[in-house]
Design a protein around this motif. Structure first.
Motif, mmCIF file in Angstrom:
data_model
loop_
_atom_site.group_PDB
_atom_site.id
_atom_site.type_symbol
_atom_site.label_atom_id
_atom_site.label_comp_id
_atom_site.label_asym_id
_atom_site.label_seq_id
_atom_site.Cartn_x
_atom_site.Cartn_y
_atom_site.Cartn_z
ATOM 1 N N SER A 139 0.856 -1.190 0.000
ATOM 2 C CA SER A 139 0.000 0.000 0.000
ATOM 3 C C SER A 139 0.887 1.234 0.000
ATOM 4 O O SER A 139 1.841 1.313 0.787
ATOM 5 N N TRP A 140 0.569 2.179 -0.883
ATOM 6 C CA TRP A 140 1.249 3.469 -0.895
ATOM 7 C C TRP A 140 0.251 4.512 -0.398
ATOM 8 O O TRP A 140 -0.836 4.678 -0.974
ATOM 9 N N VAL A 141 0.608 5.217 0.672
ATOM 10 C CA VAL A 141 -0.293 6.189 1.291
ATOM 11 C C VAL A 141 0.222 7.592 0.992
ATOM 12 O O VAL A 141 1.373 7.929 1.312
ATOM 13 N N ARG A 142 -0.614 8.398 0.406
ATOM 14 C CA ARG A 142 -0.266 9.772 0.030
ATOM 15 C C ARG A 142 0.084 10.600 1.270
ATOM 16 O O ARG A 142 -0.515 10.458 2.333
ATOM 17 N N GLU A 143 1.088 11.445 1.138
ATOM 18 C CA GLU A 143 1.391 12.413 2.199
ATOM 19 C C GLU A 143 0.404 13.578 2.121
ATOM 20 O O GLU A 143 -0.055 13.915 1.036
ATOM 21 N N PRO A 144 0.010 14.144 3.301
ATOM 22 C CA PRO A 144 0.577 13.930 4.643
ATOM 23 C C PRO A 144 -0.026 12.751 5.400
ATOM 24 O O PRO A 144 0.327 12.516 6.558
ATOM 25 N N TYR A 145 -0.926 11.984 4.759
ATOM 26 C CA TYR A 145 -1.600 10.904 5.476
ATOM 27 C C TYR A 145 -0.628 9.795 5.881
ATOM 28 O O TYR A 145 -0.777 9.166 6.927
ATOM 29 N N ALA A 151 3.613 5.233 12.452
ATOM 30 C CA ALA A 151 3.959 4.529 13.684
ATOM 31 C C ALA A 151 2.947 3.445 14.066
ATOM 32 O O ALA A 151 3.098 2.787 15.101
ATOM 33 N N VAL A 152 1.951 3.234 13.251
ATOM 34 C CA VAL A 152 0.903 2.258 13.573
ATOM 35 C C VAL A 152 1.462 0.840 13.498
ATOM 36 O O VAL A 152 2.297 0.519 12.645
ATOM 37 N N ASP A 153 1.009 -0.023 14.407
ATOM 38 C CA ASP A 153 1.361 -1.437 14.370
ATOM 39 C C ASP A 153 0.399 -2.135 13.406
ATOM 40 O O ASP A 153 -0.722 -2.502 13.770
ATOM 41 N N SER A 158 -5.685 -2.269 10.913
ATOM 42 C CA SER A 158 -5.753 -2.138 9.458
ATOM 43 C C SER A 158 -5.426 -0.704 9.050
ATOM 44 O O SER A 158 -5.632 0.239 9.813
ATOM 45 N N LEU A 159 -4.932 -0.567 7.829
ATOM 46 C CA LEU A 159 -4.585 0.758 7.322
ATOM 47 C C LEU A 159 -5.803 1.662 7.287
ATOM 48 O O LEU A 159 -5.747 2.832 7.694
ATOM 49 N N TYR A 160 -6.942 1.148 6.814
ATOM 50 C CA TYR A 160 -8.129 1.995 6.681
ATOM 51 C C TYR A 160 -8.690 2.391 8.045
ATOM 52 O O TYR A 160 -9.209 3.490 8.217
ATOM 53 N N ALA A 161 -8.553 1.506 9.043
ATOM 54 C CA ALA A 161 -8.962 1.872 10.400
ATOM 55 C C ALA A 161 -8.044 2.956 10.951
ATOM 56 O O ALA A 161 -8.490 3.888 11.631
ATOM 57 N N ALA A 162 -6.740 2.847 10.674
ATOM 58 C CA ALA A 162 -5.787 3.856 11.141
ATOM 59 C C ALA A 162 -6.068 5.210 10.508
ATOM 60 O O ALA A 162 -6.021 6.254 11.179
ATOM 61 N N LEU A 163 -6.379 5.226 9.223
ATOM 62 C CA LEU A 163 -6.716 6.494 8.567
ATOM 63 C C LEU A 163 -7.992 7.088 9.160
ATOM 64 O O LEU A 163 -8.097 8.301 9.365
ATOM 65 N N SER A 164 -8.966 6.234 9.440
ATOM 66 C CA SER A 164 -10.222 6.709 10.028
ATOM 67 C C SER A 164 -9.984 7.354 11.385
ATOM 68 O O SER A 164 -10.642 8.338 11.746
ATOM 69 N N GLU A 165 -9.039 6.791 12.157
ATOM 70 C CA GLU A 165 -8.719 7.374 13.469
ATOM 71 C C GLU A 165 -8.188 8.798 13.341
ATOM 72 O O GLU A 165 -8.261 9.578 14.282
ATOM 73 N N HIS A 166 -7.631 9.130 12.173
ATOM 74 C CA HIS A 166 -7.122 10.488 11.935
ATOM 75 C C HIS A 166 -8.112 11.301 11.101
ATOM 76 O O HIS A 166 -7.734 12.299 10.465
ATOM 77 N N ASP A 167 -9.381 10.873 11.111
ATOM 78 C CA ASP A 167 -10.464 11.598 10.437
ATOM 79 C C ASP A 167 -10.257 11.710 8.927
ATOM 80 O O ASP A 167 -10.725 12.664 8.292
#
Length: 254
Positions: A139-145, A151-153, A158-167
């Motif tokens: 997975s390639w995640v665009r900056e600044p995301y 630092a997520v484990d 999951s990546l999508y859950a981690a992104l959701s945590e950052h709104d």
């Protein structure tokens, strides 16, 4: 007086019971079920009803009927859903599969052209189904995301859950699925020889502003999953292409 609800067909009840026994491990992968005569006697139904039940269980991918040999429990297969905006591991767990993630590496790296930027966080993982390596995913995640989730484990989140945590809200995705042959580098990670058949999924997920947020490439062992898609009367969720080597293209209507 309320009308009495129609009774469920007997073969549906038998199919559900057989499926439960298979999923619980009472009947193990590779094991033969009792003969049709034994099963029809055990359930107290005709051979015709029993065969209807076996067809249902076979259509669900749980057994394989082999002429002259009997009915055998198949190896577990996961369904790869083309109509979901969730992460791959979330989809598989929703289906009841045991999924473990091994992280190969997390580092800044050059972004694929679909991401529309030079800067991205590259996350490489191997998904294990029932302890067996089955999917290689980058997975390639665009900056600044990318910096938000670096630092997520990812063995636990999951990546999508981690992104959701950052709104970070995702709202649609396009996906192309094609057949391919496993190469040596990914084969080593999946513990498979080069040359075995695989599916390759290329997916671009977009945010509410229409900009791409994540580009995913998943290499899926051909004998580990089957591909499923939902069709709706109001739109197309699966497009067949006639180009040689192009495979299938799935796109969600926006």
């Amino acid at each position: 007086m309320n009308p009495q609800a129609p009774r469920e067909p007997k073969y549906h009840t038998i199919a559900a019971d057989l499926a439960t026994k298979i999923r619980s491990g009472e009947y193990r992968p590779g094991q033969a079920l009792p003969s049709q005569r034994e099963l029809s006697a055990a359930y107290g139904v005709t051979m015709m009803t029993l065969r209807q039940a076996l067809r249902v269980v076979e259509d669900d991918g749980l057994v394989s009927q082999q002429v002259g040999r009997g009915t055998f429990v198949t190896e577990p297969r996961a369904a790869y859903q083309l109509d979901s905006l969730r992460g791959l591991a979330e989809d598989l767990r929703e289906q009841g599969h045991t999924v473990r993630t091994e992280v190969v590496g997390v580092r800044p790296g050059p972004a694929p052209t679909e991401l529309g930027t030079d800067d991205a966080l590259r996350i490489e993982r191997v998904r294990l189904l029932g302890g067996r390596p089955a999917v290689h995913q980058v997975s390639w995640v665009r900056e600044p995301y990318g910096s938000m989730v670096r630092a997520v484990d990812f063995t636990q989140v999951s990546l999508y859950a981690a992104l959701s945590e950052h709104d970070v809200v995702v709202h649609r995705a396009t996906e192309r699925l094609r057949p391919a042959i496993l190469d040596t580098a990914i084969g080593d990670l999946l513990r498979q020889p080069a040359g075995v058949p695989v599916f390759v999924s290329d997916r671009v997920t977009y945010g509410m502003d229409g900009e791409p947020v994540v580009v995913d490439r998943a290499t899926i062992l051909g004998d580990a999953m089957e591909v499923r898609a939902e069709r709706a009367a109001s739109g197309l969720s699966l497009r067949w292409t006639s180009n040689v080597g192009a495979g299938l293209t799935g796109a969600e209507d926006s």
